[in-house]
Design a protein around this motif. Structure first.
Motif, short mmCIF file in Angstrom:
data_model
loop_
_atom_site.label_atom_id
_atom_site.label_comp_id
_atom_site.label_asym_id
_atom_site.label_seq_id
_atom_site.Cartn_x
_atom_site.Cartn_y
_atom_site.Cartn_z
N GLY A 14 1.54 8.63 -3.95
CA GLY A 14 0.62 9.59 -3.37
C GLY A 14 0.62 9.46 -1.86
N THR A 15 -0.08 10.36 -1.19
CA THR A 15 -0.12 10.32 0.28
C THR A 15 -1.47 9.88 0.82
OG1 THR A 15 -0.62 12.70 0.36
CG2 THR A 15 1.69 12.06 0.54
N ASP A 16 -2.51 9.86 0.00
CA ASP A 16 -3.83 9.39 0.43
C ASP A 16 -3.96 7.90 0.16
OD1 ASP A 16 -4.33 12.05 0.89
OD2 ASP A 16 -5.58 12.34 -0.89
N SER A 17 -4.54 7.17 1.09
CA SER A 17 -4.82 5.76 0.82
C SER A 17 -5.83 5.68 -0.32
CB SER A 17 -5.40 5.10 2.06
OG SER A 17 -6.71 5.59 2.32
N PRO A 18 -5.92 4.52 -1.00
CA PRO A 18 -6.92 4.40 -2.06
C PRO A 18 -8.34 4.72 -1.57
CG PRO A 18 -5.34 2.62 -2.24
CD PRO A 18 -5.03 3.34 -0.96
N ALA A 20 -9.23 6.65 1.02
CA ALA A 20 -9.34 8.09 1.29
C ALA A 20 -9.42 8.88 -0.01
CB ALA A 20 -8.15 8.55 2.12
N LEU A 21 -8.69 8.44 -1.00
CA LEU A 21 -8.70 9.11 -2.30
C LEU A 21 -10.08 9.04 -2.94
CD1 LEU A 21 -7.03 10.56 -4.44
CD2 LEU A 21 -6.34 8.33 -5.31
N LEU A 22 -10.73 7.88 -2.85
CA LEU A 22 -12.07 7.75 -3.40
C LEU A 22 -13.08 8.60 -2.64
CD1 LEU A 22 -13.07 5.89 -5.81
CD2 LEU A 22 -10.71 5.59 -5.07
N ARG A 23 -12.92 8.68 -1.33
CA ARG A 23 -13.80 9.57 -0.55
C ARG A 23 -13.62 11.01 -0.97
NH1 ARG A 23 -12.22 6.11 3.73
NH2 ARG A 23 -10.68 7.63 4.46
N LEU A 24 -12.37 11.44 -1.14
CA LEU A 24 -12.08 12.80 -1.56
C LEU A 24 -12.69 13.09 -2.92
CD1 LEU A 24 -10.61 15.51 -1.21
CD2 LEU A 24 -8.58 14.43 -2.22
N ALA A 25 -12.55 12.15 -3.85
CA ALA A 25 -13.10 12.34 -5.19
C ALA A 25 -14.62 12.56 -5.12
CB ALA A 25 -12.78 11.14 -6.07
N GLY A 26 -15.28 11.81 -4.25
CA GLY A 26 -16.71 12.01 -4.09
C GLY A 26 -17.04 13.34 -3.45
N GLU A 27 -16.24 13.74 -2.47
CA GLU A 27 -16.50 15.00 -1.75
C GLU A 27 -16.36 16.22 -2.65
OE1 GLU A 27 -13.75 14.77 1.43
OE2 GLU A 27 -14.90 13.27 2.56
N THR A 40 1.70 -0.26 -10.88
CA THR A 40 1.10 -1.21 -9.95
C THR A 40 -0.41 -1.12 -9.98
OG1 THR A 40 1.07 -1.98 -7.65
CG2 THR A 40 1.19 0.39 -7.99
N THR A 41 -1.06 -2.24 -9.69
CA THR A 41 -2.51 -2.28 -9.50
C THR A 41 -2.84 -2.57 -8.03
OG1 THR A 41 -2.62 -4.65 -10.02
CG2 THR A 41 -2.84 -3.11 -11.86
N ALA A 42 -1.87 -2.39 -7.15
CA ALA A 42 -2.04 -2.78 -5.75
C ALA A 42 -3.17 -2.04 -5.05
CB ALA A 42 -0.73 -2.58 -4.99
N GLY A 43 -3.50 -0.85 -5.51
CA GLY A 43 -4.55 -0.08 -4.86
C GLY A 43 -5.95 -0.34 -5.37
N TRP A 44 -6.06 -1.14 -6.43
CA TRP A 44 -7.37 -1.33 -7.06
C TRP A 44 -8.40 -1.93 -6.10
CZ3 TRP A 44 -7.23 -3.45 -12.76
CH2 TRP A 44 -6.51 -2.56 -13.57
N ALA A 45 -8.04 -2.96 -5.37
CA ALA A 45 -9.02 -3.66 -4.53
C ALA A 45 -9.57 -2.74 -3.44
CB ALA A 45 -8.39 -4.91 -3.91
N GLU A 46 -8.69 -2.02 -2.76
CA GLU A 46 -9.15 -1.11 -1.71
C GLU A 46 -10.01 0.00 -2.30
OE1 GLU A 46 -7.35 2.16 1.44
OE2 GLU A 46 -6.09 0.42 0.91
N ALA A 47 -9.60 0.54 -3.44
CA ALA A 47 -10.38 1.60 -4.08
C ALA A 47 -11.75 1.09 -4.50
CB ALA A 47 -9.62 2.16 -5.28
#
Length: 292
Positions: A14-18, A20-27, A40-47
């Protein structure tokens, strides 16, 4: 509830950071979103650290798998693994192997492009990936920079990364992948199982075998499914005792599909929660008042 159970961040393709993606989902007003980066689970912690008020994060993985129709004739398929234990040793080792094979394949594809007269370098592909598992979208960016194509979708055409400069992936055997997901306490759902526009799909009889081996659901509502495919998936799920989901498969600017264009029912989400034993969803402790 508005529930999207299949989105990707820059931790894979994807092109959104984890965050940024969570912010978008909320918006956009989602109540639940599943981060399902490839292998991968590499984005879990940031998300997890970025879950906004009113949103619940479902940690997941989209696992690359294969079923062999005949020797030398694999059909690719993807399994969405919801709420597995990321530290379960067998699953973690298998995913590490998939990521290593993906990187080796990408390097060989760079060699193919260079042999074809396209001056792509491995260093620039690694730079585009920014530490994520390297995939075709990262190779596509090199073609876009050279003006050979305008979009990632165009780069996936047969004359480019769809066939001429594409090499097969060495992914997990699908029944092994199902065992790994269940062994890690996760809940497996077959992603876009009838997306004929992507290539060959596995027969219904194989999906029945997958259900007997632990498959929990089918992703019926997906941007790559037409009305007939959605109806077929629902009938098949009913026959096999599976639940159905709906998801956007959002990849940011790498694909034209927006987040939350397809949604999952609360009843199906509850079935995932009831079956999962690996980890738990992450909710913000503060819920905003959306009535105003």
């Amino acid at each position: 509830m508005r529930i999207d159970l299949h989105v990707h961040s820059s931790a894979s393709d994807g092109t959104d950071s984890p965050a940024a993606l969570l912010r978008l989902a909320g918006e956009v007003g989602l109540d639940v979103v599943a981060l399902t980066d490839h292998d991968t689970t590499a984005g879990w912690a940031e998300a997890t650290a970025a879950v906004p008020p009113g949103l619940t994060l479902v940690p997941g993985i989209e696992i690359s798998a294969r079923w062999w129709e005949a020797p030398g004739s694999p059909i690719g398929l993807h399994l969405l693994a919801y709420l597995p234990d990321p530290d379960e040793p067998e699953l973690a080792a298998a995913l590490a192997g998939v990521r290593h094979n993906r990187s080796t394949r990408a390097q060989r594809m760079v060699d193919l492009l260079r042999a074809g007269g396209i001056d792509v370098t491995w260093d620039e592909v690694l730079s585009d990936a920014a530490g994520a598992p390297v995939g075709r979208p990262h190779l596509a960016q090199a073609l876009i920079r050279r003006g050979l194509v305008d979009t990632v979708s165009e780069a996936f055409a047969p004359q480019w990364l769809g066939q001429q400069f594409r090499l097969p992936k060495d992914d997990l055997e699908v029944f092994h992948a199902l065992r790994l997901i269940r062994g890690a306490g996760g809940v497996p759902v077959f992603a876009h199982p009838l997306a004929h526009r992507r290539g060959r799909v596995v027969p219904d009889a194989v999906i029945a075998e997958m259900a007997a081996a632990g498959l929990a659901g089918l992703e019926a509502d997906h941007p790559d499914h037409g009305p007939a495919e959605r109806d077929h998936a629902r009938r098949l799920a009913a026959d096999l005792g599976l639940f159905v989901t709906g998801s956007s498969d959002y990849h940011g600017s790498n694909k034209p599909t927006g987040i939350a264009v397809e949604l999952t029912s609360p009843a199906s989400y509850e079935q995932i929660l009831a079956q999962a034993t690996g980890t738990t969803p992450v909710a913000s402790p503060v819920t905003p008042d959306r009535t105003g």
